[in-house]
Write a protein that holds these residues in place. Structure first.
Motif, PDB file in Angstrom:
ATOM      1  N   ARG A 145       9.953   5.588  14.964  1.00 18.17           N
ATOM      2  CA  ARG A 145       9.871   6.662  15.960  1.00 18.17           C
ATOM      3  C   ARG A 145       8.849   6.198  16.989  1.00 18.17           C
ATOM      4  NH1 ARG A 145       9.842  12.628  16.019  1.00 18.17           N
ATOM      5  NH2 ARG A 145       9.424  13.064  18.187  1.00 18.17           N
ATOM      6  N   ALA A 146       9.307   5.872  18.182  1.00 22.16           N
ATOM      7  CA  ALA A 146       8.427   5.324  19.223  1.00 22.16           C
ATOM      8  C   ALA A 146       7.881   6.444  20.102  1.00 22.16           C
ATOM      9  CB  ALA A 146       9.179   4.310  20.066  1.00 22.16           C
ATOM     10  N   LEU A 147       6.594   6.303  20.443  1.00 22.70           N
ATOM     11  CA  LEU A 147       5.935   7.289  21.293  1.00 22.70           C
ATOM     12  C   LEU A 147       5.157   6.553  22.378  1.00 22.70           C
ATOM     13  CD1 LEU A 147       5.237   8.486  18.026  1.00 22.70           C
ATOM     14  CD2 LEU A 147       5.268  10.428  19.549  1.00 22.70           C
ATOM     15  N   PHE A 148       5.106   7.170  23.569  1.00 21.56           N
ATOM     16  CA  PHE A 148       4.350   6.572  24.666  1.00 21.56           C
ATOM     17  C   PHE A 148       2.875   6.865  24.478  1.00 21.56           C
ATOM     18  CE2 PHE A 148       2.439   6.436  28.875  1.00 21.56           C
ATOM     19  CZ  PHE A 148       2.841   5.171  29.266  1.00 21.56           C
ATOM     20  N   PHE A 149       2.070   5.838  24.721  1.00 23.86           N
ATOM     21  CA  PHE A 149       0.627   5.947  24.495  1.00 23.86           C
ATOM     22  C   PHE A 149      -0.064   4.898  25.347  1.00 23.86           C
ATOM     23  CE2 PHE A 149      -3.124   4.699  21.952  1.00 23.86           C
ATOM     24  CZ  PHE A 149      -3.717   5.933  21.786  1.00 23.86           C
ATOM     25  N   ASP A 150      -0.902   5.325  26.250  1.00 23.83           N
ATOM     26  CA  ASP A 150      -1.601   4.392  27.125  1.00 23.83           C
ATOM     27  C   ASP A 150      -2.933   4.010  26.493  1.00 23.83           C
ATOM     28  OD1 ASP A 150      -2.471   2.835  29.181  1.00 23.83           O
ATOM     29  OD2 ASP A 150      -2.604   4.448  30.655  1.00 23.83           O
ATOM     30  N   ALA A 151      -2.936   2.897  25.762  1.00 19.66           N
ATOM     31  CA  ALA A 151      -4.138   2.458  25.047  1.00 19.66           C
ATOM     32  C   ALA A 151      -5.270   2.088  25.987  1.00 19.66           C
ATOM     33  CB  ALA A 151      -3.813   1.272  24.148  1.00 19.66           C
ATOM     34  N   LEU A 194       7.267   7.070   6.979  1.00 18.46           N
ATOM     35  CA  LEU A 194       7.693   7.109   8.380  1.00 18.46           C
ATOM     36  C   LEU A 194       6.921   6.056   9.166  1.00 18.46           C
ATOM     37  CD1 LEU A 194       7.471  10.981   8.835  1.00 18.46           C
ATOM     38  CD2 LEU A 194       9.569   9.641   8.581  1.00 18.46           C
ATOM     39  N   ILE A 195       7.538   5.477  10.189  1.00 15.64           N
ATOM     40  CA  ILE A 195       6.859   4.507  11.048  1.00 15.64           C
ATOM     41  C   ILE A 195       6.804   5.085  12.454  1.00 15.64           C
ATOM     42  CG2 ILE A 195       6.866   2.191  12.039  1.00 15.64           C
ATOM     43  CD1 ILE A 195       8.579   1.325   9.614  1.00 15.64           C
ATOM     44  N   VAL A 211      -2.055   8.238   5.725  1.00 11.15           N
ATOM     45  CA  VAL A 211      -1.415   7.391   6.727  1.00 11.15           C
ATOM     46  C   VAL A 211      -2.131   6.051   6.821  1.00 11.15           C
ATOM     47  CG1 VAL A 211      -0.645   9.394   8.069  1.00 11.15           C
ATOM     48  CG2 VAL A 211      -2.750   8.231   8.703  1.00 11.15           C
ATOM     49  N   ILE A 212      -1.401   5.068   7.310  1.00 15.92           N
ATOM     50  CA  ILE A 212      -1.978   3.751   7.570  1.00 15.92           C
ATOM     51  C   ILE A 212      -1.854   3.473   9.054  1.00 15.92           C
ATOM     52  CG2 ILE A 212      -1.720   1.264   7.229  1.00 15.92           C
ATOM     53  CD1 ILE A 212      -0.739   1.837   4.420  1.00 15.92           C
ATOM     54  N   PHE A 213      -2.954   3.049   9.654  1.00 15.15           N
ATOM     55  CA  PHE A 213      -2.944   2.587  11.038  1.00 15.15           C
ATOM     56  C   PHE A 213      -2.891   1.071  11.020  1.00 15.15           C
ATOM     57  CE2 PHE A 213      -4.786   6.771  11.342  1.00 15.15           C
ATOM     58  CZ  PHE A 213      -4.184   7.283  12.483  1.00 15.15           C
ATOM     59  N   LEU A 229       0.823  -1.213   0.000  1.00 11.74           N
ATOM     60  CA  LEU A 229       0.000   0.000   0.000  1.00 11.74           C
ATOM     61  C   LEU A 229       0.858   1.264   0.000  1.00 11.74           C
ATOM     62  CD1 LEU A 229      -2.901  -0.899   2.449  1.00 11.74           C
ATOM     63  CD2 LEU A 229      -3.132  -0.259   0.048  1.00 11.74           C
ATOM     64  N   THR A 230       1.988   1.232   0.701  1.00  9.45           N
ATOM     65  CA  THR A 230       2.840   2.430   0.738  1.00  9.45           C
ATOM     66  C   THR A 230       3.332   2.801  -0.648  1.00  9.45           C
ATOM     67  OG1 THR A 230       4.891   1.210   1.201  1.00  9.45           O
ATOM     68  CG2 THR A 230       3.636   2.017   3.103  1.00  9.45           C
ATOM     69  N   ILE A 231       3.481   1.799  -1.501  1.00  4.85           N
ATOM     70  CA  ILE A 231       3.928   2.038  -2.877  1.00  4.85           C
ATOM     71  C   ILE A 231       2.756   2.482  -3.755  1.00  4.85           C
ATOM     72  CG2 ILE A 231       4.890   0.939  -4.939  1.00  4.85           C
ATOM     73  CD1 ILE A 231       6.374  -0.961  -2.900  1.00  4.85           C
ATOM     74  N   GLN A 232       1.638   1.778  -3.659  1.00  4.84           N
ATOM     75  CA  GLN A 232       0.487   2.035  -4.525  1.00  4.84           C
ATOM     76  C   GLN A 232      -0.202   3.352  -4.226  1.00  4.84           C
ATOM     77  OE1 GLN A 232      -1.990  -1.396  -4.010  1.00  4.84           O
ATOM     78  NE2 GLN A 232      -0.485  -2.785  -4.894  1.00  4.84           N
ATOM     79  N   VAL A 233      -0.218   3.766  -2.966  1.00  4.32           N
ATOM     80  CA  VAL A 233      -1.006   4.925  -2.552  1.00  4.32           C
ATOM     81  C   VAL A 233      -0.127   6.104  -2.123  1.00  4.32           C
ATOM     82  CG1 VAL A 233      -2.902   5.655  -1.030  1.00  4.32           C
ATOM     83  CG2 VAL A 233      -2.775   3.299  -1.767  1.00  4.32           C
ATOM     84  N   ALA A 234       1.189   5.956  -2.148  1.00  2.95           N
ATOM     85  CA  ALA A 234       2.106   7.008  -1.690  1.00  2.95           C
ATOM     86  C   ALA A 234       1.780   7.429  -0.260  1.00  2.95           C
ATOM     87  CB  ALA A 234       2.090   8.205  -2.636  1.00  2.95           C
ATOM     88  N   VAL A 235       1.874   6.480   0.638  1.00  2.00           N
ATOM     89  CA  VAL A 235       1.573   6.698   2.054  1.00  2.00           C
ATOM     90  C   VAL A 235       2.703   7.499   2.709  1.00  2.00           C
ATOM     91  CG1 VAL A 235       1.297   5.491   4.262  1.00  2.00           C
ATOM     92  CG2 VAL A 235       0.143   4.637   2.228  1.00  2.00           C
ATOM     93  N   ASP A 236       2.334   8.468   3.551  1.00  8.28           N
ATOM     94  CA  ASP A 236       3.311   9.312   4.227  1.00  8.28           C
ATOM     95  C   ASP A 236       3.785   8.727   5.555  1.00  8.28           C
ATOM     96  OD1 ASP A 236       3.353  11.743   2.450  1.00  8.28           O
ATOM     97  OD2 ASP A 236       1.202  11.596   2.874  1.00  8.28           O
ATOM     98  N   ALA A 237       2.902   8.004   6.254  1.00  9.29           N
ATOM     99  CA  ALA A 237       3.272   7.467   7.571  1.00  9.29           C
ATOM    100  C   ALA A 237       2.502   6.183   7.860  1.00  9.29           C
ATOM    101  CB  ALA A 237       2.981   8.495   8.663  1.00  9.29           C
ATOM    102  N   ILE A 238       3.151   5.322   8.636  1.00  8.99           N
ATOM    103  CA  ILE A 238       2.543   4.096   9.141  1.00  8.99           C
ATOM    104  C   ILE A 238       2.510   4.236  10.656  1.00  8.99           C
ATOM    105  CG2 ILE A 238       2.756   1.593   9.345  1.00  8.99           C
ATOM    106  CD1 ILE A 238       4.561   1.853   6.723  1.00  8.99           C
ATOM    107  N   ILE A 239       1.343   4.081  11.232  1.00 10.77           N
ATOM    108  CA  ILE A 239       1.169   4.267  12.668  1.00 10.77           C
ATOM    109  C   ILE A 239       0.759   2.930  13.275  1.00 10.77           C
ATOM    110  CG2 ILE A 239      -0.069   5.536  14.454  1.00 10.77           C
ATOM    111  CD1 ILE A 239      -0.503   7.706  12.129  1.00 10.77           C
TER     112      ILE A 239
END
Length: 132
Positions: free
Chosen positions: A74-80, A53-54, A109-111, A23-33
């Motif tokens: 790039r890791a970020l803290f997140f309390d799900a 970016l990831i 972006v892709i989640f 999908l990152t290739i086909q849709v030109a995705v900017d970020a993967i989350i």
């Protein structure tokens, strides 16, 4: 001859990461989350070396530091736990990334994570979104 059982817990995340790479290739995705508890899906995604970016969101401080050492993550803290639905987690992650100017309106972006969000080790969701 009996075949060994397939480890679906690893096969599904790997298949989803492969689909996201395409999908990152086909849709030109900017970020993967990624939403991650163990780091497995984020590390597998990074192994594909996507142009996007990831961002890996985790509620584990030690894992966050370890993921920060992986190429492209790039890791970020997140309390799900504070978010009872995947949609709420997606909204909050989007808010955090926009506030830090890491993503902006108009980007694609892709989640990648699990639904329900609190299902640990059950990556089963891809969501493609244009940020607005």
């Amino acid at each position: 001859i009996a075949l060994p059982p397939i480890d679906v817990s690893k096969k599904l995340p790997d298949a989803l990461c492969n689909a996201v790479k395409d999908l990152t290739i086909q849709v030109a995705v900017d970020a993967i989350i990624c939403f991650t508890y163990s780091g497995y899906t984020a590390v597998r995604m990074a192994a594909y070396r996507p142009d996007a970016l990831i961002f890996a969101f985790t509620g584990n401080q030690l894992l966050m530091h370890k993921l920060s050492l992986v190429w492209g993550i790039r890791a970020l803290f997140f309390d799900a736990v504070k978010h009872h639905t995947t949609e709420a987690a997606i909204r909050e992650a989007t808010h955090i990334l926009k506030n830090q100017k890491l993503i902006e309106n108009g980007q694609v972006v892709i989640f990648l994570g699990s639904t329900p969000i609190l299902e640990k080790g059950k990556t089963n969701m891809i969501k493609l979104v244009e940020i607005s």
